[in-house]
Write a protein that holds these residues in place. Structure first.
Motif, PDB file in Angstrom:
ATOM      1  N   ALA A  67      11.971  -2.476   0.508  1.00 56.50           N
ATOM      2  CA  ALA A  67      12.342  -2.311   1.915  1.00 56.50           C
ATOM      3  C   ALA A  67      13.812  -1.920   2.036  1.00 56.50           C
ATOM      4  N   GLY A  68      14.664  -2.474   1.198  1.00 57.49           N
ATOM      5  CA  GLY A  68      16.082  -2.127   1.229  1.00 57.49           C
ATOM      6  C   GLY A  68      16.319  -0.669   0.909  1.00 57.49           C
ATOM      7  N   GLU A 116       5.656   1.922  11.340  1.00 59.56           N
ATOM      8  CA  GLU A 116       4.276   1.606  11.692  1.00 59.56           C
ATOM      9  C   GLU A 116       3.432   1.223  10.481  1.00 59.56           C
ATOM     10  N   HIS A 117       3.923   1.478   9.293  1.00 58.13           N
ATOM     11  CA  HIS A 117       3.192   1.117   8.078  1.00 58.13           C
ATOM     12  C   HIS A 117       2.996  -0.393   8.060  1.00 58.13           C
ATOM     13  N   GLU A 132       0.830  -1.204   0.000  1.00 55.46           N
ATOM     14  CA  GLU A 132       0.000   0.000   0.000  1.00 55.46           C
ATOM     15  C   GLU A 132       0.865   1.254   0.000  1.00 55.46           C
ATOM     16  N   ASP A 133       0.282   2.345  -0.484  1.00 59.46           N
ATOM     17  CA  ASP A 133       1.008   3.615  -0.479  1.00 59.46           C
ATOM     18  C   ASP A 133       1.310   4.057   0.948  1.00 59.46           C
ATOM     19  N   LEU A 152       5.033  -2.537   5.215  1.00 59.68           N
ATOM     20  CA  LEU A 152       6.420  -2.101   5.105  1.00 59.68           C
ATOM     21  C   LEU A 152       7.202  -2.358   6.385  1.00 59.68           C
ATOM     22  N   GLY A 153       6.587  -2.138   7.537  1.00 58.89           N
ATOM     23  CA  GLY A 153       7.273  -2.305   8.817  1.00 58.89           C
ATOM     24  C   GLY A 153       7.890  -3.682   8.978  1.00 58.89           C
ATOM     25  N   GLU A 154       7.146  -4.718   8.616  1.00 55.34           N
ATOM     26  CA  GLU A 154       7.654  -6.084   8.724  1.00 55.34           C
ATOM     27  C   GLU A 154       8.850  -6.294   7.798  1.00 55.34           C
TER      28      GLU A 154
END
Length: 128
Positions: free
Chosen positions: A52-53, A102-103, A2-3, A106-108
């Motif tokens: 993520a990187g 917290e996204h 998600e954005d 993305l957080g994971e």
């Protein structure tokens, strides 16, 4: 993924001097630009690990800037200057980092990528 939606927290803006609205506008413009860049990264990445990187590299730069502003605070106080702007920018960088972590999705991935880098850099499992 998600954005990403980022914002400048109201408590940061509330602590800025009332007679200087340029800093608040600069902060909002900076955060909007970061949001655009992060969403572009998510859109153009081949997979979630690559995204993520790249986001983690930006977080590393934000952490460096946080430390820079944090070092300014006692220096400004020692010279009798108000550190309010350094504190505001320092807090903004910390908050944006927290917002990214917290996204939901993305957080994971950020946690996994950071752990993978730690293992890669520290233990060198690939050499076994």
């Amino acid at each position: 993924m998600e954005d990403i939606s980022l914002g400048v927290p109201e408590p940061i803006l509330d602590r800025l001097p009332a007679d200087d609205e340029t800093v608040a506008a600069d902060m909002q413009k900076a955060v909007a630009g970061w949001e655009t860049q992060f969403n572009r990264i998510l859109e153009e990445a081949d997979d979630e690990r690559e995204a993520a990187g790249q986001v983690l590299e930006a977080i590393d730069r934000f952490e460096e800037r946080y430390e820079t502003y944090d070092a300014f605070v006692p220096e400004l106080r020692a010279w009798g200057q108000s550190p309010i702007y350094a504190i505001a920018w320092r807090t903004l960088y910390a908050d944006v980092i927290a917002q990214l972590h917290e996204h939901d999705e993305l957080g994971e991935h950020l946690d996994r990528e950071r752990n993978a880098r730690l293992v890669e850099d520290g233990i060198r499992l690939q050499d076994l």
